[in-house]
Design a protein around this motif. Structure first.
Motif, PDB file in Angstrom:
ATOM      1  N   TYR A 254       0.830  -1.197   0.000  1.00 21.09           N
ATOM      2  CA  TYR A 254       0.000   0.000   0.000  1.00 21.09           C
ATOM      3  C   TYR A 254       0.869   1.253   0.000  1.00 21.09           C
ATOM      4  CZ  TYR A 254      -4.162   2.790   0.549  1.00 21.09           C
ATOM      5  OH  TYR A 254      -5.180   3.696   0.330  1.00 21.09           O
ATOM      6  N   ARG A 255       2.105   1.120   0.487  1.00 21.27           N
ATOM      7  CA  ARG A 255       3.049   2.229   0.388  1.00 21.27           C
ATOM      8  C   ARG A 255       3.130   2.741  -1.039  1.00 21.27           C
ATOM      9  NH1 ARG A 255       7.374   3.405  -2.136  1.00 21.27           N
ATOM     10  NH2 ARG A 255       7.209   1.328  -3.071  1.00 21.27           N
ATOM     11  N   SER A 256       3.200   1.835  -2.012  1.00 25.50           N
ATOM     12  CA  SER A 256       3.345   2.258  -3.407  1.00 25.50           C
ATOM     13  C   SER A 256       2.146   3.073  -3.863  1.00 25.50           C
ATOM     14  CB  SER A 256       3.548   1.039  -4.311  1.00 25.50           C
ATOM     15  OG  SER A 256       2.385   0.213  -4.347  1.00 25.50           O
ATOM     16  N   ARG A 257       0.957   2.772  -3.352  1.00 25.81           N
ATOM     17  CA  ARG A 257      -0.239   3.529  -3.735  1.00 25.81           C
ATOM     18  C   ARG A 257      -0.252   4.897  -3.062  1.00 25.81           C
ATOM     19  NH1 ARG A 257      -0.822   2.769  -7.938  1.00 25.81           N
ATOM     20  NH2 ARG A 257       1.265   1.942  -7.751  1.00 25.81           N
ATOM     21  N   VAL A 258       0.139   4.963  -1.792  1.00 24.49           N
ATOM     22  CA  VAL A 258       0.192   6.249  -1.099  1.00 24.49           C
ATOM     23  C   VAL A 258       1.260   7.141  -1.725  1.00 24.49           C
ATOM     24  CG1 VAL A 258       0.646   7.364   1.127  1.00 24.49           C
ATOM     25  CG2 VAL A 258      -0.663   5.237   1.040  1.00 24.49           C
ATOM     26  N   TRP A 259       2.417   6.561  -2.028  1.00 23.54           N
ATOM     27  CA  TRP A 259       3.510   7.321  -2.630  1.00 23.54           C
ATOM     28  C   TRP A 259       3.103   7.904  -3.970  1.00 23.54           C
ATOM     29  CZ3 TRP A 259       7.692   9.670  -1.251  1.00 23.54           C
ATOM     30  CH2 TRP A 259       8.643  10.028  -2.209  1.00 23.54           C
ATOM     31  N   ASN A 260       2.323   7.157  -4.724  1.00 21.16           N
ATOM     32  CA  ASN A 260       1.945   7.611  -6.063  1.00 21.16           C
ATOM     33  C   ASN A 260       0.876   8.693  -6.057  1.00 21.16           C
ATOM     34  OD1 ASN A 260       3.063   6.132  -8.717  1.00 21.16           O
ATOM     35  ND2 ASN A 260       3.337   4.815  -6.933  1.00 21.16           N
ATOM     36  N   ARG A 261       0.469   9.168  -4.884  1.00 21.96           N
ATOM     37  CA  ARG A 261      -0.384  10.351  -4.822  1.00 21.96           C
ATOM     38  C   ARG A 261       0.405  11.615  -5.173  1.00 21.96           C
ATOM     39  NH1 ARG A 261      -3.023   9.199   1.147  1.00 21.96           N
ATOM     40  NH2 ARG A 261      -4.062   7.224   0.648  1.00 21.96           N
ATOM     41  N   LEU A 262       1.717  11.564  -5.023  1.00 23.92           N
ATOM     42  CA  LEU A 262       2.543  12.736  -5.317  1.00 23.92           C
ATOM     43  C   LEU A 262       2.602  12.967  -6.825  1.00 23.92           C
ATOM     44  CD1 LEU A 262       5.299  12.006  -2.684  1.00 23.92           C
ATOM     45  CD2 LEU A 262       3.772  13.994  -2.678  1.00 23.92           C
ATOM     46  N   PRO A 263       2.597  14.200  -7.284  1.00 24.98           N
ATOM     47  CA  PRO A 263       2.378  14.473  -8.711  1.00 24.98           C
ATOM     48  C   PRO A 263       3.487  14.014  -9.640  1.00 24.98           C
ATOM     49  CG  PRO A 263       2.863  16.508  -7.521  1.00 24.98           C
ATOM     50  CD  PRO A 263       2.649  15.452  -6.489  1.00 24.98           C
ATOM     51  N   SER A 264       4.709  13.864  -9.149  1.00 29.18           N
ATOM     52  CA  SER A 264       5.790  13.446 -10.040  1.00 29.18           C
ATOM     53  C   SER A 264       6.140  11.970  -9.884  1.00 29.18           C
ATOM     54  CB  SER A 264       7.048  14.284  -9.777  1.00 29.18           C
ATOM     55  OG  SER A 264       7.516  14.076  -8.449  1.00 29.18           O
ATOM     56  N   ALA A 265       5.391  11.226  -9.048  1.00 31.29           N
ATOM     57  CA  ALA A 265       5.731   9.830  -8.757  1.00 31.29           C
ATOM     58  C   ALA A 265       5.203   8.909  -9.846  1.00 31.29           C
ATOM     59  CB  ALA A 265       5.166   9.425  -7.405  1.00 31.29           C
ATOM     60  N   GLY A 266       5.863   7.758  -9.983  1.00 36.99           N
ATOM     61  CA  GLY A 266       5.366   6.711 -10.861  1.00 36.99           C
ATOM     62  C   GLY A 266       6.229   6.487 -12.083  1.00 36.99           C
ATOM     63  N   PRO A 267       5.745   5.660 -13.010  1.00 39.10           N
ATOM     64  CA  PRO A 267       6.497   5.373 -14.233  1.00 39.10           C
ATOM     65  C   PRO A 267       6.534   6.578 -15.159  1.00 39.10           C
ATOM     66  CG  PRO A 267       4.330   4.353 -14.328  1.00 39.10           C
ATOM     67  CD  PRO A 267       4.469   4.923 -12.950  1.00 39.10           C
ATOM     68  N   THR A 268       7.516   6.586 -16.040  1.00 36.82           N
ATOM     69  CA  THR A 268       7.704   7.688 -16.981  1.00 36.82           C
ATOM     70  C   THR A 268       7.702   7.175 -18.416  1.00 36.82           C
ATOM     71  OG1 THR A 268      10.112   7.440 -16.873  1.00 36.82           O
ATOM     72  CG2 THR A 268       9.092   8.994 -15.330  1.00 36.82           C
ATOM     73  N   ASP A 269       7.477   8.084 -19.341  1.00 37.94           N
ATOM     74  CA  ASP A 269       7.719   7.778 -20.747  1.00 37.94           C
ATOM     75  C   ASP A 269       9.212   7.549 -20.955  1.00 37.94           C
ATOM     76  OD1 ASP A 269       5.032   8.273 -21.201  1.00 37.94           O
ATOM     77  OD2 ASP A 269       5.377  10.331 -21.896  1.00 37.94           O
ATOM     78  N   ALA A 270       9.564   6.889 -22.045  1.00 40.95           N
ATOM     79  CA  ALA A 270      10.973   6.810 -22.436  1.00 40.95           C
ATOM     80  C   ALA A 270      11.454   8.214 -22.806  1.00 40.95           C
ATOM     81  CB  ALA A 270      11.145   5.854 -23.608  1.00 40.95           C
ATOM     82  N   PHE A 271      12.680   8.528 -22.416  1.00 47.09           N
ATOM     83  CA  PHE A 271      13.209   9.878 -22.640  1.00 47.09           C
ATOM     84  C   PHE A 271      13.955   9.997 -23.966  1.00 47.09           C
ATOM     85  CE2 PHE A 271      12.891   9.452 -18.015  1.00 47.09           C
ATOM     86  CZ  PHE A 271      12.119  10.561 -17.715  1.00 47.09           C
ATOM     87  N   GLY A 272      14.708   8.971 -24.345  1.00 48.76           N
ATOM     88  CA  GLY A 272      15.391   8.993 -25.631  1.00 48.76           C
ATOM     89  C   GLY A 272      16.820   9.474 -25.585  1.00 48.76           C
ATOM     90  N   SER A 273      17.114  10.411 -24.704  1.00 44.62           N
ATOM     91  CA  SER A 273      18.488  10.923 -24.592  1.00 44.62           C
ATOM     92  C   SER A 273      18.624  11.668 -23.273  1.00 44.62           C
ATOM     93  CB  SER A 273      18.819  11.871 -25.749  1.00 44.62           C
ATOM     94  OG  SER A 273      18.092  13.091 -25.616  1.00 44.62           O
ATOM     95  N   ALA A 274      19.870  11.881 -22.862  1.00 40.97           N
ATOM     96  CA  ALA A 274      20.127  12.640 -21.637  1.00 40.97           C
ATOM     97  C   ALA A 274      19.623  14.068 -21.772  1.00 40.97           C
ATOM     98  CB  ALA A 274      21.615  12.610 -21.305  1.00 40.97           C
ATOM     99  N   ASP A 275      19.797  14.667 -22.951  1.00 42.32           N
ATOM    100  CA  ASP A 275      19.314  16.039 -23.152  1.00 42.32           C
ATOM    101  C   ASP A 275      17.808  16.124 -22.940  1.00 42.32           C
ATOM    102  OD1 ASP A 275      21.819  17.004 -23.675  1.00 42.32           O
ATOM    103  OD2 ASP A 275      21.595  16.989 -25.862  1.00 42.32           O
ATOM    104  N   ARG A 276      17.069  15.155 -23.465  1.00 40.43           N
ATOM    105  CA  ARG A 276      15.620  15.183 -23.316  1.00 40.43           C
ATOM    106  C   ARG A 276      15.214  14.930 -21.862  1.00 40.43           C
ATOM    107  NH1 ARG A 276      14.105  11.666 -28.710  1.00 40.43           N
ATOM    108  NH2 ARG A 276      14.762  13.249 -30.247  1.00 40.43           N
ATOM    109  N   TYR A 277      15.960  14.082 -21.168  1.00 34.85           N
ATOM    110  CA  TYR A 277      15.694  13.863 -19.748  1.00 34.85           C
ATOM    111  C   TYR A 277      15.822  15.173 -18.983  1.00 34.85           C
ATOM    112  CZ  TYR A 277      16.291  12.122 -14.950  1.00 34.85           C
ATOM    113  OH  TYR A 277      16.166  11.907 -13.590  1.00 34.85           O
ATOM    114  N   HIS A 278      16.933  15.859 -19.175  1.00 38.62           N
ATOM    115  CA  HIS A 278      17.160  17.103 -18.442  1.00 38.62           C
ATOM    116  C   HIS A 278      16.190  18.205 -18.871  1.00 38.62           C
ATOM    117  CE1 HIS A 278      20.524  15.585 -16.224  1.00 38.62           C
ATOM    118  NE2 HIS A 278      21.150  15.223 -17.325  1.00 38.62           N
TER     119      HIS A 278
END
Length: 373
Positions: free
Chosen positions: A178-202
């Motif tokens: 249940y920790r994972s569900r509570v943690w994912n209430r935060l707006p930036s938490a969870g899985p991400t799209d693929a970024f493609g490059s370090a520049d795009r990540y930053h």
């Protein structure tokens, strides 16, 4: 050989009732006194403990190591030190993802925590959760982002393996983590799209900061991210684990994932084209089931058994495990974990035998200190 480090967050509990205690300041003061009391040449001149969001928890980080046996020694040592300093402050320390008993957490002091409390309101005030973060070294941001893009589908399996938070506010949540569900209430938490490059990540990080929703780069609560402080990939999906051997198993698997992803990148193999929506479903399924129900196969994105999902992860990283000398340890660790269950299964079993959530919490503190489950 890639180095590995682990951060563990722990709960501070009353020794009699098992209720969380807002004593992080006293525990850190005890740790400070212990270091100051060391004679010259008699021991470490600093400790690794830090405060966390809530006063009912404390965190430590291991040093980076390359051997899993040494990592186990580090985790065991710092858990013992945490227990010693907690005892000096009149408390127990427990590796629990959430408190089994009801609690009203107390935000820690400092401008950053005050900002979090003001910005996120009840989400921050209720956020008493303890995770395990695994850092694995990478040579560059470009390699690190290539790794992030390729490990995405495998991370929910780590959540299921580590699940150690079945109770929330005195009730069985129905979830393994249940920790994972509570943690994912935060707006930036969870899985991400693929970024493609370090520049795009930053670029993405800067764009998120520019919204004003987040205060600093440390609030990029992605499931896996480039560490802002170290040349590592940081995987953040796991609950803190009851048994000290489990974070070592997770660390070996994460290093295997990082190495396997890096080799695929260098060989020109693209990341799997899996949408973030599917990854969110896999993450939810892992938090719900733990190791006691169906999971999502990371390769096919179809329902499978816990044994099937964990077996797929092992097969995916087996070559890297063998190259690191970790294969036998991981095979034995997986077999043991599937047989005895994760922390969620242990906690529910303790409730049946001990009869109260307070007894579950204090018994888990004993297990954290090294007693058998």
């Amino acid at each position: 050989m890639r180095s590995v480090g682990v951060e563990e967050e722990m709960l501070l509990l009353d020794a009699d009732s098992g209720e969380p205690l807002a004593l992080s300041g006293a525990v850190l003061a005890a740790a400070d006194r212990s270091v100051q009391a060391q004679p010259e040449g008699g021991g470490p001149r600093e400790h690794t403990f830090e405060k966390e969001l809530q006063k009912e928890q404390v965190e430590f980080a291991t040093k980076p190591v390359t051997e899993m046996g040494e990592l186990l020694e580090e985790i065991t040592r710092w858990r013992a030190e945490a227990a010693r300093h907690a005892a000096a402050a009149g408390a127990l320390v427990a590796a629990l993802g959430t408190s089994p008993l009801p609690v009203r957490p107390s935000l820690n002091t400092g401008p950053r925590y005050a900002w979090l409390g003001e910005q996120f309101g009840l989400t921050a005030q209720e956020q008493l959760t303890c995770g395990c973060h695994v850092h694995v070294s990478v040579e560059s941001d470009e390699e690190g982002v290539a790794v992030l893009d390729r490990i995405r589908p495998w991370l929910p399996v780590l959540t299921a393996m580590s699940a150690n938070s079945p109770f929330w506010q005195g009730e069985d949540s129905g979830y393994g983590s249940y920790r994972s569900r509570v943690w994912n209430r935060l707006p930036s938490a969870g899985p991400t799209d693929a970024f493609g490059s370090a520049d795009r990540y930053h670029e993405q990080v800067r764009a998120m900061l520019d919204t004003g929703v987040l205060r600093d780069e440390g609030m990029m609560y992605f499931d896996a991210r480039l560490s802002a402080a170290y040349p590592t990939v940081e995987v953040r999906v796991a609950d803190v684990c009851l048994d000290a051997s489990t974070p070592v198993l997770l660390a070996a698997l994460v290093r295997g994932l990082v190495e396997t992803a890096s080799r695929a990148w260098r060989d020109g193999q693209p990341p799997a084209r899996i949408g973030t929506g599917l990854l969110r479903l896999a993450a939810w399924r892992a938090g719900r089931s733990g190791l006691d129900g169906p999971l999502i196969d990371p390769g096919t994105m179809r329902e499978t058994s816990p044994e099937g999902a964990v077996g797929a992860l092992y097969a995916h990283v087996r070559e890297a495990l063998a190259d690191h000398g970790d294969d036998e340890r991981v095979r034995e660790g997986i077999a043991g974990l599937l047989e005895r269950g994760n922390g969620a299964r242990v906690q529910r079993g303790l409730l049946r035998t001990e009869g109260s959530l307070g007894a579950v919490a204090t018994r888990c503190a004993e297990i954290t200190a090294g007693a058998p489950a």
